[in-house]
Scaffold this active site. Structure first.
Site, PDB file in Angstrom:
ATOM      1  N   GLU A  85       0.799  -1.224   0.000  1.00  0.00           N
ATOM      2  CA  GLU A  85       0.000   0.000   0.000  1.00  0.00           C
ATOM      3  C   GLU A  85       0.837   1.282   0.000  1.00  0.00           C
ATOM      4  O   GLU A  85       0.669   2.156   0.859  1.00  0.00           O
ATOM      5  CB  GLU A  85      -0.998  -0.029   1.152  1.00  0.00           C
ATOM      6  CG  GLU A  85      -1.969  -1.201   1.027  1.00  0.00           C
ATOM      7  CD  GLU A  85      -3.135  -1.184   2.001  1.00  0.00           C
ATOM      8  OE1 GLU A  85      -3.136  -0.340   2.914  1.00  0.00           O
ATOM      9  OE2 GLU A  85      -4.036  -2.022   1.832  1.00  0.00           O
ATOM     10  N   GLU A  97      -5.356  -8.447  -0.512  1.00  0.00           N
ATOM     11  CA  GLU A  97      -5.894  -8.104   0.805  1.00  0.00           C
ATOM     12  C   GLU A  97      -7.326  -7.633   0.622  1.00  0.00           C
ATOM     13  O   GLU A  97      -7.605  -6.776  -0.216  1.00  0.00           O
ATOM     14  CB  GLU A  97      -5.045  -7.020   1.466  1.00  0.00           C
ATOM     15  CG  GLU A  97      -5.415  -6.731   2.915  1.00  0.00           C
ATOM     16  CD  GLU A  97      -4.478  -5.702   3.546  1.00  0.00           C
ATOM     17  OE1 GLU A  97      -3.252  -5.820   3.372  1.00  0.00           O
ATOM     18  OE2 GLU A  97      -4.993  -4.762   4.179  1.00  0.00           O
TER      19      GLU A  97
END
Length: 496
Positions: free
Chosen positions: A164, A279
Protein backbone atom coordinates in the site's frame (compact mmCIF):
# COMPACT_ATOMS: atom_id res chain seq x y z
CA UNK A 1 -41.03 -17.65 10.45
CA UNK A 2 -42.72 -14.35 9.73
CA UNK A 3 -46.40 -14.45 8.86
CA UNK A 4 -47.12 -13.72 5.28
CA UNK A 5 -43.51 -14.18 4.22
CA UNK A 6 -43.22 -15.04 0.53
CA UNK A 7 -41.58 -18.38 -0.18
CA UNK A 8 -38.67 -18.23 -2.61
CA UNK A 9 -38.44 -21.41 -4.69
CA UNK A 10 -35.29 -22.39 -6.57
CA UNK A 11 -35.51 -25.37 -8.93
CA UNK A 12 -32.37 -27.19 -10.17
CA UNK A 13 -31.82 -30.34 -12.22
CA UNK A 14 -28.74 -32.12 -10.88
CA UNK A 15 -28.05 -33.50 -14.36
CA UNK A 16 -28.08 -30.01 -15.83
CA UNK A 17 -25.25 -27.86 -17.11
CA UNK A 18 -22.33 -27.31 -14.77
CA UNK A 19 -18.99 -25.52 -14.66
CA UNK A 20 -15.80 -26.04 -12.64
CA UNK A 21 -15.99 -24.48 -9.19
CA UNK A 22 -13.63 -21.50 -9.13
CA UNK A 23 -11.42 -21.98 -6.08
CA UNK A 24 -9.58 -18.68 -6.50
CA UNK A 25 -10.45 -17.82 -2.88
CA UNK A 26 -8.20 -20.63 -1.65
CA UNK A 27 -5.12 -19.55 -3.58
CA UNK A 28 -3.84 -17.27 -0.80
CA UNK A 29 -4.65 -15.96 2.67
CA UNK A 30 -3.03 -13.13 4.60
CA UNK A 31 -1.28 -12.93 7.93
CA UNK A 32 0.10 -10.12 10.07
CA UNK A 33 3.85 -9.57 10.15
CA UNK A 34 6.03 -12.55 9.32
CA UNK A 35 7.74 -12.81 12.71
CA UNK A 36 4.47 -13.94 14.33
CA UNK A 37 4.93 -17.25 12.50
CA UNK A 38 7.43 -18.13 15.24
CA UNK A 39 4.62 -18.04 17.86
CA UNK A 40 3.23 -21.48 18.64
CA UNK A 41 -0.37 -20.25 19.00
CA UNK A 42 -0.26 -18.76 15.50
CA UNK A 43 1.12 -22.06 14.23
CA UNK A 44 -1.71 -23.99 15.91
CA UNK A 45 -4.27 -21.75 14.23
CA UNK A 46 -2.62 -22.13 10.83
CA UNK A 47 -2.42 -25.92 11.15
CA UNK A 48 -6.12 -26.18 12.01
CA UNK A 49 -7.10 -23.92 9.11
CA UNK A 50 -5.01 -25.96 6.71
CA UNK A 51 -6.58 -29.21 7.92
CA UNK A 52 -10.16 -28.01 7.53
CA UNK A 53 -9.99 -25.42 4.73
CA UNK A 54 -6.65 -25.62 2.94
CA UNK A 55 -5.12 -22.51 1.39
CA UNK A 56 -2.29 -22.68 -1.13
CA UNK A 57 -0.19 -19.68 -0.09
CA UNK A 58 0.17 -17.11 2.68
CA UNK A 59 1.10 -13.45 2.42
CA UNK A 60 2.46 -11.52 5.38
CA UNK A 61 3.97 -8.12 5.96
CA UNK A 62 7.51 -7.25 6.96
CA UNK A 63 9.79 -10.10 5.95
CA UNK A 64 12.63 -7.54 6.05
CA UNK A 65 11.74 -6.30 9.55
CA UNK A 66 14.54 -6.26 12.09
CA UNK A 67 12.73 -8.91 14.15
CA UNK A 68 13.30 -11.35 11.30
CA UNK A 69 16.80 -9.91 11.07
CA UNK A 70 17.81 -10.62 7.48
CA UNK A 71 19.78 -7.39 7.00
CA UNK A 72 21.90 -6.30 9.96
CA UNK A 73 24.77 -3.98 10.73
CA UNK A 74 26.05 -4.94 14.18
CA UNK A 75 27.21 -2.11 16.41
CA UNK A 76 30.37 -0.76 14.85
CA UNK A 77 30.54 -3.66 12.42
CA UNK A 78 30.03 -4.61 8.78
CA UNK A 79 26.74 -5.49 7.13
CA UNK A 80 25.71 -9.12 7.46
CA UNK A 81 22.86 -11.21 6.08
CA UNK A 82 21.16 -13.63 8.48
CA UNK A 83 18.46 -16.06 7.29
CA UNK A 84 17.99 -18.10 10.47
CA UNK A 85 14.53 -16.72 11.33
CA UNK A 86 13.49 -16.53 7.68
CA UNK A 87 14.20 -20.24 7.25
CA UNK A 88 12.13 -21.12 10.32
CA UNK A 89 9.23 -19.05 8.98
CA UNK A 90 9.23 -20.41 5.44
CA UNK A 91 10.04 -23.97 6.53
CA UNK A 92 6.93 -23.94 8.69
CA UNK A 93 4.69 -22.51 6.02
CA UNK A 94 5.82 -25.09 3.51
CA UNK A 95 5.46 -27.91 6.05
CA UNK A 96 1.70 -27.26 6.27
CA UNK A 97 1.19 -26.76 2.54
CA UNK A 98 1.44 -22.96 2.33
CA UNK A 99 3.69 -21.45 -0.29
CA UNK A 100 5.13 -18.04 0.57
CA UNK A 101 3.47 -15.18 -1.27
CA UNK A 102 6.40 -12.88 -0.62
CA UNK A 103 5.60 -9.26 0.19
CA UNK A 104 8.97 -7.52 -0.08
CA UNK A 105 8.67 -5.11 2.83
CA UNK A 106 9.56 -3.05 4.85
CA UNK A 107 12.95 -1.32 5.04
CA UNK A 108 15.49 -2.75 7.50
CA UNK A 109 16.43 -0.03 9.99
CA UNK A 110 20.10 -0.16 8.98
CA UNK A 111 19.10 0.57 5.37
CA UNK A 112 16.33 3.11 6.00
CA UNK A 113 16.47 6.72 4.88
CA UNK A 114 14.45 7.88 7.87
CA UNK A 115 12.86 6.78 11.13
CA UNK A 116 9.14 6.88 10.19
CA UNK A 117 7.41 3.67 11.28
CA UNK A 118 3.90 2.22 11.25
CA UNK A 119 2.10 -0.27 13.49
CA UNK A 120 2.70 -1.54 16.97
CA UNK A 121 5.68 -3.56 15.77
CA UNK A 122 7.41 -0.52 14.27
CA UNK A 123 7.73 -1.24 10.54
CA UNK A 124 10.02 1.29 8.85
CA UNK A 125 8.26 2.68 5.77
CA UNK A 126 10.92 5.04 4.42
CA UNK A 127 12.63 4.33 1.09
CA UNK A 128 16.02 2.60 1.23
CA UNK A 129 18.84 5.14 1.53
CA UNK A 130 21.18 3.15 -0.75
CA UNK A 131 19.93 1.70 -4.04
CA UNK A 132 22.92 -0.59 -4.34
CA UNK A 133 22.40 -2.07 -0.87
CA UNK A 134 18.68 -2.65 -1.53
CA UNK A 135 19.53 -4.35 -4.80
CA UNK A 136 22.07 -6.51 -2.99
CA UNK A 137 19.47 -7.37 -0.32
CA UNK A 138 16.98 -8.53 -2.97
CA UNK A 139 19.64 -10.47 -4.87
CA UNK A 140 21.00 -12.17 -1.75
CA UNK A 141 17.51 -12.92 -0.42
CA UNK A 142 16.34 -14.54 -3.68
CA UNK A 143 19.58 -16.45 -4.10
CA UNK A 144 19.24 -17.89 -0.59
CA UNK A 145 15.66 -18.98 -1.30
CA UNK A 146 16.72 -20.87 -4.41
CA UNK A 147 19.68 -22.47 -2.64
CA UNK A 148 17.46 -23.64 0.22
CA UNK A 149 14.20 -24.56 -1.53
CA UNK A 150 15.26 -25.09 -5.13
CA UNK A 151 14.45 -23.14 -8.26
CA UNK A 152 11.62 -25.50 -9.20
CA UNK A 153 9.82 -24.54 -5.98
CA UNK A 154 10.68 -20.84 -5.74
CA UNK A 155 9.60 -20.10 -9.30
CA UNK A 156 6.06 -21.10 -8.23
CA UNK A 157 6.03 -18.28 -5.64
CA UNK A 158 5.05 -14.67 -6.20
CA UNK A 159 7.11 -11.65 -5.13
CA UNK A 160 5.11 -8.48 -4.45
CA UNK A 161 6.93 -5.20 -4.00
CA UNK A 162 5.86 -3.38 -0.81
CA UNK A 163 2.42 -2.85 0.73
CA UNK A 164 0.00 0.00 0.00
CA UNK A 165 2.54 2.64 -1.06
CA UNK A 166 -0.36 4.89 -2.11
CA UNK A 167 -1.03 5.52 1.61
CA UNK A 168 1.78 8.04 1.67
CA UNK A 169 3.02 8.98 5.10
CA UNK A 170 1.58 5.72 6.44
CA UNK A 171 3.07 2.77 4.52
CA UNK A 172 5.41 4.80 2.31
CA UNK A 173 7.03 8.20 2.79
CA UNK A 174 8.07 8.62 -0.84
CA UNK A 175 6.05 9.58 -3.90
CA UNK A 176 4.38 7.37 -6.50
CA UNK A 177 7.40 7.92 -8.74
CA UNK A 178 9.69 6.85 -5.88
CA UNK A 179 7.70 3.66 -5.52
CA UNK A 180 7.89 2.91 -9.23
CA UNK A 181 11.65 3.44 -9.07
CA UNK A 182 11.89 1.00 -6.15
CA UNK A 183 9.69 -1.47 -8.02
CA UNK A 184 11.89 -1.33 -11.12
CA UNK A 185 15.05 -1.80 -9.07
CA UNK A 186 13.52 -4.74 -7.19
CA UNK A 187 12.01 -6.43 -10.23
CA UNK A 188 15.26 -6.28 -12.19
CA UNK A 189 17.22 -7.58 -9.22
CA UNK A 190 14.88 -10.58 -8.90
CA UNK A 191 15.00 -11.30 -12.63
CA UNK A 192 18.78 -11.02 -12.42
CA UNK A 193 18.79 -13.97 -10.02
CA UNK A 194 16.56 -15.94 -12.37
CA UNK A 195 14.16 -14.73 -15.09
CA UNK A 196 11.48 -17.21 -14.03
CA UNK A 197 10.90 -15.50 -10.66
CA UNK A 198 7.48 -13.81 -10.67
CA UNK A 199 7.25 -10.19 -9.56
CA UNK A 200 4.42 -7.68 -9.42
CA UNK A 201 2.67 -4.82 -7.68
CA UNK A 202 1.70 -2.11 -6.85
CA UNK A 203 -0.10 -3.71 -3.86
CA UNK A 204 -2.06 -0.50 -3.39
CA UNK A 205 -5.11 0.16 -1.26
CA UNK A 206 -8.47 0.90 -2.92
CA UNK A 207 -7.57 -0.34 -6.43
CA UNK A 208 -5.20 2.58 -7.01
CA UNK A 209 -2.17 3.11 -9.29
CA UNK A 210 -3.04 0.15 -11.54
CA UNK A 211 -3.08 2.02 -14.85
CA UNK A 212 -0.14 4.18 -13.79
CA UNK A 213 1.86 1.06 -12.89
CA UNK A 214 1.12 -0.62 -16.21
CA UNK A 215 1.99 2.53 -18.16
CA UNK A 216 5.25 2.92 -16.23
CA UNK A 217 6.33 -0.68 -16.83
CA UNK A 218 5.51 -0.41 -20.55
CA UNK A 219 7.33 2.91 -20.97
CA UNK A 220 10.46 1.82 -19.07
CA UNK A 221 10.49 -1.88 -20.08
CA UNK A 222 10.22 -3.00 -16.46
CA UNK A 223 9.32 -6.67 -15.83
CA UNK A 224 5.86 -7.33 -14.41
CA UNK A 225 4.21 -10.73 -13.99
CA UNK A 226 1.01 -9.79 -12.15
CA UNK A 227 -1.00 -6.82 -10.96
CA UNK A 228 -1.98 -6.66 -7.30
CA UNK A 229 -4.14 -4.31 -5.28
CA UNK A 230 -6.47 -4.31 -2.24
CA UNK A 231 -10.00 -3.29 -1.36
CA UNK A 232 -12.52 -3.20 1.49
CA UNK A 233 -16.23 -2.51 1.49
CA UNK A 234 -15.73 0.46 3.81
CA UNK A 235 -13.34 3.27 2.99
CA UNK A 236 -11.62 5.20 5.73
CA UNK A 237 -8.92 7.82 6.16
CA UNK A 238 -6.06 6.29 8.15
CA UNK A 239 -4.45 9.12 10.07
CA UNK A 240 -2.34 9.09 13.21
CA UNK A 241 -3.23 5.50 13.95
CA UNK A 242 -6.99 6.11 13.89
CA UNK A 243 -9.64 5.61 11.24
CA UNK A 244 -11.91 8.52 10.49
CA UNK A 245 -14.43 9.44 7.83
CA UNK A 246 -15.65 5.86 7.40
CA UNK A 247 -17.96 5.31 4.44
CA UNK A 248 -19.87 2.10 3.67
CA UNK A 249 -19.77 1.62 -0.10
CA UNK A 250 -22.18 -1.29 -0.47
CA UNK A 251 -21.23 -4.92 -1.02
CA UNK A 252 -21.64 -4.74 -4.81
CA UNK A 253 -18.81 -2.19 -4.84
CA UNK A 254 -16.45 -5.15 -4.46
CA UNK A 255 -17.56 -6.47 -7.85
CA UNK A 256 -17.36 -3.06 -9.50
CA UNK A 257 -13.81 -2.58 -8.16
CA UNK A 258 -12.64 -5.84 -9.66
CA UNK A 259 -14.36 -5.28 -12.99
CA UNK A 260 -12.68 -1.86 -13.38
CA UNK A 261 -9.27 -3.21 -12.39
CA UNK A 262 -9.47 -6.18 -14.73
CA UNK A 263 -10.62 -3.92 -17.55
CA UNK A 264 -7.64 -1.60 -16.95
CA UNK A 265 -5.29 -4.56 -17.27
CA UNK A 266 -6.98 -5.96 -20.38
CA UNK A 267 -6.73 -2.56 -22.10
CA UNK A 268 -3.05 -2.11 -21.21
CA UNK A 269 0.19 -3.13 -22.85
CA UNK A 270 0.01 -6.28 -20.66
CA UNK A 271 -3.50 -7.58 -21.40
CA UNK A 272 -2.84 -11.12 -20.20
CA UNK A 273 -1.47 -10.35 -16.74
CA UNK A 274 -3.19 -12.18 -13.88
CA UNK A 275 -4.97 -9.92 -11.39
CA UNK A 276 -4.49 -10.52 -7.67
CA UNK A 277 -6.33 -8.90 -4.80
CA UNK A 278 -3.86 -9.62 -2.02
CA UNK A 279 -5.89 -8.10 0.81
CA UNK A 280 -9.64 -7.76 1.39
CA UNK A 281 -12.20 -7.88 4.16
CA UNK A 282 -15.37 -6.12 5.25
CA UNK A 283 -13.72 -2.99 6.61
CA UNK A 284 -10.20 -1.78 7.44
CA UNK A 285 -11.19 -0.86 10.98
CA UNK A 286 -9.54 -2.98 13.66
CA UNK A 287 -12.29 -2.43 16.24
CA UNK A 288 -15.17 -3.31 13.90
CA UNK A 289 -16.33 -6.39 15.80
CA UNK A 290 -19.61 -6.77 13.93
CA UNK A 291 -17.87 -6.57 10.56
CA UNK A 292 -15.11 -8.99 11.56
CA UNK A 293 -16.41 -11.33 14.28
CA UNK A 294 -20.17 -11.80 13.75
CA UNK A 295 -22.46 -13.76 11.46
CA UNK A 296 -22.46 -10.76 9.11
CA UNK A 297 -18.89 -11.49 8.04
CA UNK A 298 -19.75 -15.02 6.93
CA UNK A 299 -22.63 -13.94 4.70
CA UNK A 300 -20.64 -10.99 3.31
CA UNK A 301 -17.74 -13.29 2.37
CA UNK A 302 -20.00 -15.85 0.70
CA UNK A 303 -21.78 -13.19 -1.35
CA UNK A 304 -18.56 -11.47 -2.40
CA UNK A 305 -16.77 -14.67 -3.41
CA UNK A 306 -19.81 -15.77 -5.44
CA UNK A 307 -20.06 -12.40 -7.19
CA UNK A 308 -16.37 -12.34 -8.16
CA UNK A 309 -16.05 -15.94 -9.37
CA UNK A 310 -14.34 -16.20 -12.73
CA UNK A 311 -12.72 -12.76 -12.60
CA UNK A 312 -9.59 -13.14 -10.45
CA UNK A 313 -6.62 -15.45 -10.02
CA UNK A 314 -6.02 -14.70 -6.33
CA UNK A 315 -8.37 -13.24 -3.70
CA UNK A 316 -6.47 -13.25 -0.43
CA UNK A 317 -8.65 -12.78 2.65
CA UNK A 318 -7.06 -10.75 5.42
CA UNK A 319 -6.27 -12.76 7.61
CA UNK A 320 -5.59 -16.16 9.21
CA UNK A 321 -5.70 -15.31 12.91
CA UNK A 322 -6.36 -12.63 15.51
CA UNK A 323 -2.79 -13.22 16.64
CA UNK A 324 -2.30 -9.95 14.87
CA UNK A 325 -0.34 -6.95 16.09
CA UNK A 326 -0.88 -3.97 13.80
CA UNK A 327 -2.61 -2.04 16.58
CA UNK A 328 -1.15 -4.18 19.34
CA UNK A 329 -2.44 -7.39 20.92
CA UNK A 330 -6.20 -7.66 21.17
CA UNK A 331 -7.66 -6.30 24.41
CA UNK A 332 -10.57 -8.73 24.43
CA UNK A 333 -11.22 -12.22 23.00
CA UNK A 334 -13.21 -10.65 20.15
CA UNK A 335 -11.90 -7.20 19.30
CA UNK A 336 -12.58 -6.65 15.60
CA UNK A 337 -9.32 -8.01 14.26
CA UNK A 338 -9.21 -9.71 10.89
CA UNK A 339 -8.74 -13.42 11.60
CA UNK A 340 -10.78 -16.48 10.72
CA UNK A 341 -10.15 -17.48 14.33
CA UNK A 342 -9.78 -15.33 17.42
CA UNK A 343 -6.63 -15.08 19.52
CA UNK A 344 -7.56 -18.31 21.35
CA UNK A 345 -8.07 -20.18 18.08
CA UNK A 346 -11.88 -20.08 18.47
CA UNK A 347 -13.60 -20.25 15.09
CA UNK A 348 -15.57 -17.22 13.98
CA UNK A 349 -18.64 -17.55 11.74
CA UNK A 350 -16.50 -16.49 8.76
CA UNK A 351 -14.31 -19.55 9.35
CA UNK A 352 -17.31 -21.71 8.45
CA UNK A 353 -17.97 -19.68 5.31
CA UNK A 354 -14.52 -20.66 4.03
CA UNK A 355 -14.81 -24.19 5.37
CA UNK A 356 -18.14 -24.77 3.62
CA UNK A 357 -16.78 -23.26 0.39
CA UNK A 358 -13.75 -25.53 0.54
CA UNK A 359 -16.01 -28.58 1.00
CA UNK A 360 -18.05 -27.90 -2.12
CA UNK A 361 -17.50 -30.37 -4.96
CA UNK A 362 -15.60 -29.38 -8.08
CA UNK A 363 -18.62 -29.21 -10.42
CA UNK A 364 -21.00 -26.31 -9.80
CA UNK A 365 -24.47 -26.30 -11.34
CA UNK A 366 -25.35 -23.20 -13.30
CA UNK A 367 -28.00 -21.15 -11.53
CA UNK A 368 -29.29 -17.59 -11.61
CA UNK A 369 -29.92 -17.67 -7.85
CA UNK A 370 -27.70 -14.89 -6.45
CA UNK A 371 -27.00 -16.44 -3.05
CA UNK A 372 -26.81 -20.18 -3.72
CA UNK A 373 -24.15 -22.65 -4.78
CA UNK A 374 -24.99 -26.27 -5.65
CA UNK A 375 -22.21 -28.71 -6.50
CA UNK A 376 -22.09 -32.37 -7.46
CA UNK A 377 -19.53 -35.17 -7.38
CA UNK A 378 -18.98 -37.91 -9.98
CA UNK A 379 -20.46 -40.39 -7.48
CA UNK A 380 -23.79 -38.57 -7.43
CA UNK A 381 -23.35 -36.76 -4.11
CA UNK A 382 -24.45 -33.15 -3.73
CA UNK A 383 -23.43 -30.23 -1.52
CA UNK A 384 -25.52 -27.09 -1.23
CA UNK A 385 -24.51 -23.74 0.24
CA UNK A 386 -27.06 -20.95 0.66
CA UNK A 387 -27.12 -17.69 2.63
CA UNK A 388 -29.10 -14.54 3.29
CA UNK A 389 -26.80 -11.55 2.92
CA UNK A 390 -28.51 -8.37 4.08
CA UNK A 391 -27.00 -4.99 3.28
CA UNK A 392 -26.39 -2.67 6.25
CA UNK A 393 -27.68 0.88 6.43
CA UNK A 394 -25.24 3.56 7.62
CA UNK A 395 -23.22 1.35 9.99
CA UNK A 396 -21.30 3.08 12.77
CA UNK A 397 -18.63 0.33 12.94
CA UNK A 398 -18.68 0.19 16.74
CA UNK A 399 -21.77 -1.99 17.26
CA UNK A 400 -24.17 -4.22 15.34
CA UNK A 401 -24.86 -2.81 11.89
CA UNK A 402 -28.49 -1.77 11.24
CA UNK A 403 -29.66 -4.07 8.45
CA UNK A 404 -31.98 -3.37 5.54
CA UNK A 405 -33.84 -6.71 5.52
CA UNK A 406 -35.06 -9.65 7.56
CA UNK A 407 -35.72 -13.38 7.27
CA UNK A 408 -35.95 -15.17 3.92
CA UNK A 409 -38.07 -18.30 3.51
CA UNK A 410 -36.59 -20.54 0.86
CA UNK A 411 -37.23 -23.88 -0.78
CA UNK A 412 -34.51 -25.48 -2.90
CA UNK A 413 -35.90 -28.21 -5.17
CA UNK A 414 -33.30 -30.66 -6.47
CA UNK A 415 -34.32 -33.03 -9.28
CA UNK A 416 -32.31 -36.10 -10.28
CA UNK A 417 -31.87 -37.91 -6.96
CA UNK A 418 -32.98 -41.53 -6.85
CA UNK A 419 -32.09 -43.96 -4.12
CA UNK A 420 -31.30 -43.72 -0.44
CA UNK A 421 -29.44 -40.64 0.75
CA UNK A 422 -28.12 -39.32 4.04
CA UNK A 423 -28.86 -35.60 4.28
CA UNK A 424 -27.12 -33.46 6.91
CA UNK A 425 -27.83 -29.75 7.22
CA UNK A 426 -25.68 -27.27 9.15
CA UNK A 427 -26.50 -23.69 10.10
CA UNK A 428 -24.51 -20.62 11.05
CA UNK A 429 -26.37 -17.51 12.13
CA UNK A 430 -26.81 -15.16 15.06
CA UNK A 431 -28.07 -17.92 17.36
CA UNK A 432 -26.06 -20.91 16.12
CA UNK A 433 -22.41 -21.78 15.51
CA UNK A 434 -21.47 -18.32 16.73
CA UNK A 435 -18.77 -17.97 19.37
CA UNK A 436 -18.90 -14.17 19.21
CA UNK A 437 -22.57 -14.14 20.29
CA UNK A 438 -21.88 -16.84 22.89
CA UNK A 439 -19.10 -14.66 24.32
CA UNK A 440 -21.50 -11.70 24.47
CA UNK A 441 -24.00 -13.93 26.30
CA UNK A 442 -21.27 -14.69 28.86
CA UNK A 443 -21.08 -10.98 29.59
CA UNK A 444 -18.16 -10.30 27.21
CA UNK A 445 -15.40 -11.18 29.71
CA UNK A 446 -12.05 -9.59 28.90
CA UNK A 447 -10.11 -12.67 29.99
CA UNK A 448 -11.30 -16.21 29.41
CA UNK A 449 -10.78 -19.13 31.75
CA UNK A 450 -9.79 -22.47 30.29
CA UNK A 451 -13.38 -23.64 30.83
CA UNK A 452 -14.78 -20.62 28.97
CA UNK A 453 -12.41 -21.17 26.06
CA UNK A 454 -13.64 -24.75 25.71
CA UNK A 455 -17.27 -23.62 26.00
CA UNK A 456 -16.79 -21.10 23.22
CA UNK A 457 -14.98 -23.61 21.03
CA UNK A 458 -17.99 -25.91 21.38
CA UNK A 459 -20.37 -23.04 20.65
CA UNK A 460 -18.40 -22.27 17.49
CA UNK A 461 -18.85 -25.69 15.87
CA UNK A 462 -21.41 -25.97 13.05
CA UNK A 463 -24.90 -26.68 14.40
CA UNK A 464 -26.62 -29.68 12.85
CA UNK A 465 -30.17 -28.56 12.05
CA UNK A 466 -31.22 -31.49 9.85
CA UNK A 467 -30.08 -35.14 9.72
CA UNK A 468 -32.14 -37.82 8.02
CA UNK A 469 -31.91 -40.81 5.74
CA UNK A 470 -34.34 -40.41 2.88
CA UNK A 471 -35.43 -42.70 0.05
CA UNK A 472 -35.85 -40.37 -2.92
CA UNK A 473 -37.82 -41.00 -6.09
CA UNK A 474 -36.28 -38.16 -8.08
CA UNK A 475 -36.77 -34.97 -6.05
CA UNK A 476 -35.45 -33.55 -2.80
CA UNK A 477 -36.96 -30.42 -1.28
CA UNK A 478 -34.90 -28.42 1.18
CA UNK A 479 -37.03 -25.87 3.02
CA UNK A 480 -35.86 -23.43 5.66
CA UNK A 481 -36.00 -19.88 6.91
CA UNK A 482 -32.72 -17.99 6.69
CA UNK A 483 -32.42 -15.21 9.26
CA UNK A 484 -30.47 -12.08 8.32
CA UNK A 485 -26.90 -13.10 7.46
CA UNK A 486 -27.77 -16.75 8.11
CA UNK A 487 -25.99 -19.61 6.29
CA UNK A 488 -27.07 -23.19 5.52
CA UNK A 489 -24.88 -26.00 4.21
CA UNK A 490 -26.31 -29.34 3.13
CA UNK A 491 -24.28 -32.50 2.60
CA UNK A 492 -26.30 -35.01 0.54
CA UNK A 493 -24.62 -38.40 0.23
CA UNK A 494 -25.89 -41.48 -1.56
CA UNK A 495 -25.80 -44.54 0.74
CA UNK A 496 -27.71 -47.08 -1.39
Amino acid sequence: MQKGMDMESIHLNLHGEAQPLDRYFQNCIGSCHAYLTLREDWREHARAIQREIGFRAVRSHAIFHDLVGIYQIPWGGERVFNFQNLDKIYDFWLSIGLKPFVELSFTPRALASGDHTVFHYGANVTPPRDRGEWELLIHTFATHLIERYGLEEVQTWYFEVWNEPDLQGIFWTGSMEDYFDLYALTARALKGVHPSLKVGGPATSRNLWVKEMLDYCAAHQVPIDFISTHHYCADAAFEMGEFSGVHWRGQKAMLRDVQRTVQAVRQSAFPHLPVFYTEWNVSPIHEDVYGKDSEFTAAFVLQTIKDLSGLLDVYSYWAISDVFEESGPGLTPFSGKYGLVNLHGIKKPVYHAFRFLSQLYDEELLSEAPSLRVTRSPEGNVRVLTWNFVEPVNPDFHSDYPLSGGDREEEIILDGLRGEYEVIGYRVDREHSNAFRAWQAMGSPQYLSHVQVEQLKQAAEPDVCFHQRLVLEGTLRLSHVLPPCGVRFYDIRRVA
